[in-house]
Design a protein around this motif. Sequence first.
Motif, PDB file in Angstrom:
ATOM      1  N   THR A  11       0.838  -1.191   0.000  1.00  0.00           N
ATOM      2  CA  THR A  11       0.000   0.000   0.000  1.00  0.00           C
ATOM      3  C   THR A  11       0.875   1.243   0.000  1.00  0.00           C
ATOM      4  O   THR A  11       2.040   1.209   0.419  1.00  0.00           O
ATOM      5  N   LYS A  13       1.449   4.824   1.636  1.00  0.00           N
ATOM      6  CA  LYS A  13       1.106   5.453   2.913  1.00  0.00           C
ATOM      7  C   LYS A  13       0.961   6.968   2.732  1.00  0.00           C
ATOM      8  O   LYS A  13       1.801   7.617   2.100  1.00  0.00           O
ATOM      9  N   CYS A 209       0.489  -7.289   3.419  1.00  0.00           N
ATOM     10  CA  CYS A 209       0.793  -5.931   3.883  1.00  0.00           C
ATOM     11  C   CYS A 209       0.662  -5.819   5.401  1.00  0.00           C
ATOM     12  O   CYS A 209       1.398  -5.082   6.044  1.00  0.00           O
ATOM     13  N   GLN A 251      -9.139   0.080   1.538  1.00  0.00           N
ATOM     14  CA  GLN A 251      -9.534   0.524   2.881  1.00  0.00           C
ATOM     15  C   GLN A 251      -9.469  -0.621   3.879  1.00  0.00           C
ATOM     16  O   GLN A 251      -9.024  -0.448   5.021  1.00  0.00           O
ATOM     17  N   LYS A 254      -5.770  -1.537   4.603  1.00  0.00           N
ATOM     18  CA  LYS A 254      -5.135  -0.472   5.382  1.00  0.00           C
ATOM     19  C   LYS A 254      -5.631  -0.471   6.827  1.00  0.00           C
ATOM     20  O   LYS A 254      -4.858  -0.171   7.750  1.00  0.00           O
ATOM     21  N   GLU A 257      -3.644  -3.126   8.448  1.00  0.00           N
ATOM     22  CA  GLU A 257      -2.286  -2.638   8.717  1.00  0.00           C
ATOM     23  C   GLU A 257      -2.253  -1.789   9.982  1.00  0.00           C
ATOM     24  O   GLU A 257      -1.324  -1.884  10.795  1.00  0.00           O
ATOM     25  N   SER A 258      -3.262  -0.937  10.134  1.00  0.00           N
ATOM     26  CA  SER A 258      -3.287  -0.056  11.304  1.00  0.00           C
ATOM     27  C   SER A 258      -3.438  -0.853  12.596  1.00  0.00           C
ATOM     28  O   SER A 258      -2.895  -0.471  13.638  1.00  0.00           O
ATOM     29  N   GLY A 263       0.793   0.463   9.568  1.00  0.00           N
ATOM     30  CA  GLY A 263       0.252   1.425   8.616  1.00  0.00           C
ATOM     31  C   GLY A 263      -0.825   2.259   9.267  1.00  0.00           C
ATOM     32  O   GLY A 263      -1.021   2.221  10.484  1.00  0.00           O
ATOM     33  N   GLU A 265      -4.972   4.130   8.370  1.00  0.00           N
ATOM     34  CA  GLU A 265      -6.179   3.998   7.562  1.00  0.00           C
ATOM     35  C   GLU A 265      -6.251   5.031   6.438  1.00  0.00           C
ATOM     36  O   GLU A 265      -7.163   4.977   5.612  1.00  0.00           O
ATOM     37  N   VAL A 267      -6.402   7.058   3.246  1.00  0.00           N
ATOM     38  CA  VAL A 267      -6.493   6.784   1.813  1.00  0.00           C
ATOM     39  C   VAL A 267      -6.648   8.118   1.094  1.00  0.00           C
ATOM     40  O   VAL A 267      -6.905   9.150   1.699  1.00  0.00           O
TER      41      VAL A 267
END
Length: 304
Positions: A11, A13, A209, A251, A254, A257-258, A263, A265, A267
Amino acid sequence: MNWQGVFPAVTTKFGADDQLDFELFDKNLQFQLEAGVDGIILGGTLGEASVLSLEEKGALVKFTVEKVAGRVPVVLNIAEGATRDAIQLAKLAEEWGAAGLMMLPPMRYKADDFETVEYFKAVANSTTLPIMIYNNPVDYKIEVTLDMFAALAECENIQAVKESTRDLTNVTRMRNRFGDRFKIMCGVDTIAMEQLVMGADGWVAGLVCAFPEETVAIYKLVKAGRYEEALSIYRWFMPLLELDIHPKLVQYIKLAESRVDLGSEAVRPPRLVLSGAERERILALIDGAIAIRPTLPDYKAIVL
């Protein structure tokens, strides 16, 4: 280029100011490398390529090449509407230090088979970089058929396919027709283990990811013939892998990832951060999986 192993489609960032967040990107990148991935793909669907400027793509490639420092190849995705733009991006990718290209058929215009083949040939003949064709007719409406691959075989630098037709038998059809002429990379998370068992060479992954160790473990265990161990992880992983086949995969992934601190969120519009009941539903799925995250075998010790 060795089209083999796990290649995360990473992704992109973004910070609160909608600018590229290189610090957070590097944190994820280093975690991917530590987990044992075999390549990095920039500017794919998950990388939000459609909303990145040319300057941002260049900055991402150059930054990644520097940080990877030769440990794995860096691949840039090409998803352009005009042949001349695709050729220009291929040339720039080479200048920026990319080791290879992933290529979608022409964007927006539904080219016929001949036009699509000529598009791929024109780009291939303009660069020395090795190319992986991204075959995803479900999302991008153009299928690269076996006959089209036969026509593309004359281009020596067209070396691999990201197999995303969602037809498992395509792995066998490609092998039966072309042998090892084209490397086959799984392109859909939810059938990745099945494709690997059928003889695919690698996995262009999405949920990697957020969960790189589990992804690499599955790949290495399958290739080592340790199917039961791989299947146990894969079954745990499946509810998460299904996030990869939704229109909001960016979304969703991500958000994952958070939740594992790899990562955020953020976008870029027109995509918007999840909210309300949808966010709560996906969050519950992610957190539920994290709560029962499996203990992995020492997959790094597996020598293939």
